[in-house]
Write a protein that holds these residues in place. Structure first.
Motif, short mmCIF file in Angstrom:
data_model
loop_
_atom_site.label_atom_id
_atom_site.label_comp_id
_atom_site.label_asym_id
_atom_site.label_seq_id
_atom_site.Cartn_x
_atom_site.Cartn_y
_atom_site.Cartn_z
N GLY A 198 -3.68 -10.62 -3.95
CA GLY A 198 -4.13 -9.31 -3.51
C GLY A 198 -3.91 -9.09 -2.02
O GLY A 198 -3.40 -9.97 -1.31
N TYR A 199 -4.32 -7.91 -1.53
CA TYR A 199 -4.12 -7.62 -0.11
C TYR A 199 -5.19 -6.63 0.36
O TYR A 199 -5.80 -5.93 -0.45
CB TYR A 199 -2.72 -7.06 0.17
N GLU A 200 -5.38 -6.59 1.69
CA GLU A 200 -6.31 -5.66 2.31
C GLU A 200 -5.59 -4.41 2.79
O GLU A 200 -4.36 -4.44 3.01
CB GLU A 200 -7.02 -6.32 3.50
N LYS A 201 -6.32 -3.38 2.94
CA LYS A 201 -5.76 -2.13 3.45
C LYS A 201 -5.13 -2.38 4.82
O LYS A 201 -5.73 -3.00 5.70
CB LYS A 201 -6.86 -1.08 3.56
N GLY A 202 -3.88 -1.92 5.00
CA GLY A 202 -3.19 -2.08 6.28
C GLY A 202 -2.54 -3.43 6.47
O GLY A 202 -1.98 -3.70 7.54
N ALA A 203 -2.52 -4.28 5.42
CA ALA A 203 -1.92 -5.61 5.56
C ALA A 203 -0.42 -5.51 5.80
O ALA A 203 0.18 -6.39 6.43
CB ALA A 203 -2.20 -6.44 4.32
N PHE A 204 0.21 -4.46 5.30
CA PHE A 204 1.63 -4.22 5.52
C PHE A 204 1.88 -2.73 5.33
O PHE A 204 1.00 -1.98 4.87
CB PHE A 204 2.49 -5.06 4.56
N THR A 205 3.06 -2.30 5.70
CA THR A 205 3.42 -0.89 5.58
C THR A 205 3.34 -0.45 4.12
O THR A 205 3.95 -1.06 3.24
CB THR A 205 4.85 -0.65 6.10
N GLY A 206 2.57 0.57 3.88
CA GLY A 206 2.40 1.07 2.53
C GLY A 206 1.11 0.62 1.86
O GLY A 206 0.77 1.11 0.79
N ALA A 207 0.40 -0.33 2.49
CA ALA A 207 -0.87 -0.81 1.93
C ALA A 207 -1.97 0.16 2.34
O ALA A 207 -2.72 -0.07 3.30
CB ALA A 207 -1.18 -2.22 2.40
#
Length: 456
Positions: free
Chosen positions: A214-223
């Motif tokens: 999973g990932y957090e908001k803003g972890a990469f472009t488009g998240a």
């Protein structure tokens, strides 16, 4: 037990001739000269095949056929009709006749149809026996096997399902690793939880970490929002990591932590998350060799390999092929409302093929054959080219390859041609058009050859 025939015809001389000829050939013969006599004979005698003339003095032959077809569905009915009444014969086929023959017919032609009928009877009995034997097999989630190796795997599945041990399944593609993973989950105490399957080979390397953890908001472009990964989705259930050998070395350290401690961090986060999951992985690659090559972490390999299961390829358990084919056909029978069959000769070819794609290839081949089948009897022409090619590379039967020194070369070539024609006709369940296609000749040419050889 003798093969039993009933001939129904109002021509007494014909009945006597047929009775005498086929008794000499070893058949058990019953005769009837009219419809009422036929009703009595078919009740009193356990006949397999009924030859029924359409023109009887006391009853319409077509009506009698419809009556018999409903009363005796297991018997084979063959219509005898005079030249020029082919339309009536076609109507009879629709009413339940197996085949028809135009009078006057040669004894060899009649016997050819009898052999065709008994081949069909044998095929039906074989399918019934298969169904009965399937009922007594240990079957789980569509995974059928009678082989010793697979039964040992079933026993191992039963033992490990009650634990949370990490399992590594390895074997060739198409052997059923994902089915076994699901079986373990369904038999475990986690069966009410989710079963999450991840094909590690199908996800691009740069996306695999975010898919798993999973990932957090803003972890990469488009998240634009936080998203949980597959490990969190599998909470209180099972995560199945298929094609584990495709996980890049750069991600294997994080995967080791998840396997070992059941903990991980989402991409772009410093918060450690804990999960309660059972981990099953699978590969068609040699992970031990990859460890030696340095492309797979040794510590991760041993963590994944607490319980090791090797799934044998289908070519090493060919005794399972008839049962698998029967299971696949049964699903198509229910769906298509058609009673599909595989002849003994075709089954022999399918058992002999090495199935490099294993169970998955077999399942796809059967589905293709059902789609292309002209009727209910599957033919070798309905299967993929590689299987047809395999059949064509097999040595011909000993009856063809055995040379008789007392015969001239043309005579021996005729014997070989005759045997090939008979094999093709039998394999195609008496369908002349299909046999002609298989032999690479026209229907007219095949009829000419049949008449030539049947005269001798």
């Amino acid at each position: 037990m003798k093969k039993s025939l009933l001939f129904v015809d109002d021509e007494i001389r014909l009945l006597r001739a047929l009775s005498l000829s086929f008794r000499k050939k070893g058949y058990q013969i019953t005769i009837a000269a009219n419809g009422n006599e036929a009703r009595k004979r078919i009740q009193e005698n356990n006949v397999d095949v009924v030859f029924l003339d359409l023109n009887l003095p006391d009853v319409n032959g077509l009506e009698l056929l419809e009556e018999f077809s409903s009363l005796y569905p297991q018997k084979i009915f063959i219509i005898m009709t005079a030249y020029g009444e082919v339309e009536s014969a076609v109507s009879a086929m629709k009413a339940g006749a197996f085949d028809y023959i135009v009078k006057p017919a040669k004894l060899d032609e009649i016997e050819l149809i009898i052999n065709k009928a008994y081949n069909f009877i044998g095929m039906k009995l074989e399918n019934i026996n298969l169904k009965e034997r399937l009922k007594h097999l240990e079957v789980g989630n569509g995974f059928i096997s009678t082989s010793v190796e697979m039964k040992q795997i079933y026993e191992l599945i039963e033992r490990v399902s009650t634990t949370d041990a990490t399992i590594l399944l390895h074997g060739e593609s198409g052997t059923g690793k994902s089915l076994i993973a699901r079986m373990v989950h369904n038999l475990s105490e986690r069966n009410l939880g989710p079963f999450i399957a991840v094909n590690c080979a199908a996800i691009p390397e740069q996306l695999l970490e975010s898919e798993l953890f999973g990932y957090e908001k803003g972890a990469f472009t488009g998240a634009t929002a936080s998203r949980r990964g597959k490990f969190e989705a599998a909470q209180n259930g099972t995560i199945f990591l298929d094609e584990i050998g495709e996980v890049p070395l750069s991600l294997q350290a994080k995967l080791l932590q998840a396997v070992q401690d059941k903990s991980f961090m989402r991409l772009g986060s410093n918060e450690v998350k804990q999960v309660d999951v059972r981990i099953i992985s699978a590969t068609n690659r040699n992970l031990k060799q990859m460890v030696q090559d340095g492309s797979f972490r040794e510590d991760l390999y041993y963590r994944l390999n607490i319980v090791d299961m090797h799934i044998p390829p289908l070519r090493n358990r060919s005794e399972d092929i008839p049962f698998l084919i029967e299971e696949f056909l049964e699903k198509h029978r229910e769906k298509m409302k058609r009673n599909y069959h595989v002849s003994a000769q075709l089954m022999k070819i399918l058992i002999g093929y090495d199935w490099p794609g294993n169970v998955r290839e077999l399942q796809n081949a059967v589905e293709r054959a059902v789609v292309l089948c002209n009727g209910e009897n599957l033919s070798i022409q309905d299967f993929p080219r590689e299987i047809q090619g395999f059949r064509q590379t097999q040595p011909v039967s000993s009856t063809i390859s055995t040379f008789d020194k007392s015969k001239t070369l043309p005579e021996q070539l005729e014997d070989m041609e005759k045997q090939l024609i008979l094999n093709a006709i039998e394999e195609n369940h008496g369908q002349i058009a299909s046999a002609a296609r298989e032999l690479g000749v026209s229907r007219q040419r095949l009829f000419y050859k049949m008449n030539k050889y049947l005269e001798h």
